[in-house]
Design a protein around this motif. Structure first.
Motif, PDB file in Angstrom:
ATOM      1  N   LYS A   2      38.448  44.186  33.461  1.00 27.31           N
ATOM      2  CA  LYS A   2      38.000  44.522  34.808  1.00 27.31           C
ATOM      3  C   LYS A   2      38.210  43.326  35.737  1.00 27.31           C
ATOM      4  O   LYS A   2      37.654  42.251  35.504  1.00 27.31           O
ATOM      5  N   ILE A   3      39.021  43.538  36.774  1.00 33.61           N
ATOM      6  CA  ILE A   3      39.455  42.441  37.640  1.00 33.61           C
ATOM      7  C   ILE A   3      39.100  42.746  39.086  1.00 33.61           C
ATOM      8  O   ILE A   3      39.209  43.887  39.537  1.00 33.61           O
ATOM      9  N   GLN A   5      40.311  41.402  42.832  1.00 32.89           N
ATOM     10  CA  GLN A   5      41.138  40.560  43.690  1.00 32.89           C
ATOM     11  C   GLN A   5      40.446  40.410  45.047  1.00 32.89           C
ATOM     12  O   GLN A   5      39.948  41.400  45.593  1.00 32.89           O
ATOM     13  N   ALA A  23      47.088  45.768  41.949  1.00 30.07           N
ATOM     14  CA  ALA A  23      45.990  46.697  41.656  1.00 30.07           C
ATOM     15  C   ALA A  23      46.531  48.025  41.130  1.00 30.07           C
ATOM     16  O   ALA A  23      46.012  48.570  40.137  1.00 30.07           O
ATOM     17  N   LEU A  26      47.866  47.564  37.524  1.00 29.18           N
ATOM     18  CA  LEU A  26      46.799  47.404  36.530  1.00 29.18           C
ATOM     19  C   LEU A  26      46.032  48.700  36.317  1.00 29.18           C
ATOM     20  O   LEU A  26      45.708  49.066  35.174  1.00 29.18           O
ATOM     21  N   ASN A  27      45.731  49.411  37.408  1.00 29.47           N
ATOM     22  CA  ASN A  27      44.981  50.666  37.272  1.00 29.47           C
ATOM     23  C   ASN A  27      45.798  51.758  36.593  1.00 29.47           C
ATOM     24  O   ASN A  27      45.227  52.701  36.034  1.00 29.47           O
ATOM     25  N   HIS A  31      43.811  49.122  32.812  1.00 27.87           N
ATOM     26  CA  HIS A  31      42.894  48.105  33.314  1.00 27.87           C
ATOM     27  C   HIS A  31      42.108  48.691  34.482  1.00 27.87           C
ATOM     28  O   HIS A  31      42.367  49.806  34.935  1.00 27.87           O
ATOM     29  N   CYS A  33      41.013  47.547  38.218  1.00 20.83           N
ATOM     30  CA  CYS A  33      41.200  46.515  39.233  1.00 20.83           C
ATOM     31  C   CYS A  33      40.693  46.977  40.591  1.00 20.83           C
ATOM     32  O   CYS A  33      41.097  48.033  41.096  1.00 20.83           O
ATOM     33  N   TYR A 395      44.672  35.559  32.500  1.00 14.68           N
ATOM     34  CA  TYR A 395      43.329  36.140  32.445  1.00 14.68           C
ATOM     35  C   TYR A 395      42.761  36.020  31.024  1.00 14.68           C
ATOM     36  O   TYR A 395      41.609  35.607  30.825  1.00 14.68           O
TER      37      TYR A 395
END
Length: 404
Positions: A2-3, A5, A23, A26-27, A31, A33, A395
């Protein structure tokens, strides 16, 4: 993973587009984001920081007191609540200096909670007293303590006070206290500069190039040539967010295009894409196209052009250079900062003088020798998937810091 920005913009401008692209990638790849931003395109996983009134107040106070990123306390505290609630594995910092966030509140929280933090250097602000760039003024006080700032009226200007010494000291203390900090430069040039700065003690300092989406590739532009009535012309392209004649040393080179236009032969024409100051009058051999954030519009103009001219003296990366190259168009860059790096230090594509006659000579050399079907550039270093995977590796290393 879970990120979060954090960036001034989302989806607009070069950094805003990069933020959104990461984003979305990653999504779409298992992930989670989110994007926290002040202005830009809404996103389904977002946190909006402050509002226009808050930013205007921040901007005014910044100019009065000579301090940037010291205001917007309430909106930053709301962001902290959001971070606490969502429990992110990593916080990824991008552009923090557009009058929308309180740097002290944010960084002290990240340090206190020992949250793995990545800082991408899209410009030089994070390790200087106030400057986004400094090479045009040949000022390297940021390596010591700043003060007596030669750029006090540039970048984010101060009307009365020089607080650069204080701001640099504060940045050093704030960043050094983050236990798990990675500093990422978008070129070798800025990465090496960071290693000499207040960021030098970060757990990780490395270069990851900005990526360019795979959509950037050559396309047929016969229709656009007809519409612009440039069918038989050799097209020299310039692309920037804004074209201005103010503070010439730190602009994208509008003055250079204007001087070049005076000696261009009739079979050449200049096209400038980007917002243009109202007080600027362009000659007949320069066509102006308004700023666009639509990548397909940009791809059209890059593919249309025979040459991209990027005479900017201050480039952390040079995204328009890389975008043009991927669209099959050669790029001629200034011999400053990251420009030569993006064209692989190939002397044919590097300007060592801003004399109009010498620029035109360079253009004619490229015109006579460059074949768009021949790849003279290393395009692999701009591949989005590979570069985002490098960030994911960073990360992971921060999360498992004991493995470093």
């Amino acid at each position: 993973m879970k990120i979060l920005q954090i960036n001034a913009t989302n989806g607009t401008g070069g950094i805003g587009r990069t933020t959104l692209e990461m984003a979305e990638f990653l999504n779409n790849n298992n992930h989670d984001c989110y994007i926290a931003y002040a202005e830009g395109i809404p996103y389904f996983k977002e946190f909006k920081i402050g509002n226009e009134i808050d930013r205007k107040i921040h901007s005014l106070l910044s100019r009065i007191f000579g301090l940037q990123a010291y205001f917007s306390k309430n909106s930053t505290k709301k962001l902290i609540k959001f971070i606490k609630k969502e429990k992110f594995n990593v916080v990824h910092l991008r552009n923090l200096h557009h009058n929308y966030i309180n740097l002290k509140i944010l960084l002290e929280y990240l340090a206190k909670e020992d949250i793995p933090t990545v800082l991408t250097l899209h410009d030089c602000w994070a390790y200087t007293g106030k400057c986004t760039y400094y090479t045009s003024d040949n000022c390297y006080r940021w390596q010591e303590k700043c003060g007596n700032c030669v750029r006090i009226k540039k970048d984010n200007p101060s009307w009365f006070f020089d607080q650069t010494q204080k701001m640099l000291k504060d940045k050093k203390e704030l960043f050094i206290n983050i236990p798990r900090l990675a500093v990422i430069g978008v070129s070798d040039w800025i990465t090496n500069e960071a290693k000499k700065s207040v960021l030098q003690n970060a757990k990780i300092i490395k270069r990851i190039y900005n990526w360019i989406p795979e959509d950037f590739k050559p396309i047929n532009t016969d229709e656009l040539r007809n519409n612009l009535d440039v069918k038989e012309k050799y097209i020299i392209l310039g692309v920037a967010s804004k074209w201005s004649l103010e503070n010439k040393s730190s602009t994208k080179g509008l003055d250079i295009f204007l001087e070049l236009s005076k000696i261009l032969p009739d079979d050449m024409i200049i096209i400038l894409v980007g917002a243009l100051d109202k007080n600027v009058e362009l000659p007949n051999n320069i066509i102006h196209i308004n700023q666009t954030n639509n990548i397909y519009d940009l791809i059209n103009y890059y593919s249309l052009a025979d040459l991209l001219l990027n005479p900017s003296k201050e480039e952390t990366f040079g995204k328009v250079t890389a975008e043009a190259i991927l669209c099959g168009t050669p790029a001629l860059v200034a011999n400053f900062t990251a420009g030569p790096e993006i064209v692989n230090y190939n002397k044919k594509f590097i300007l060592k003088s801003f004399s109009s006659k010498l620029i035109l000579k360079k253009i004619n050399e490229i015109r006579s020798t460059y074949n768009k079907d021949v790849n003279e550039f290393d395009k692999k270093k701009f591949v989005m998937v590979e570069n985002i995977l490098e960030y994911l590796d960073v990360y992971d290393k921060l999360i498992n810091i004991s493995n470093l």
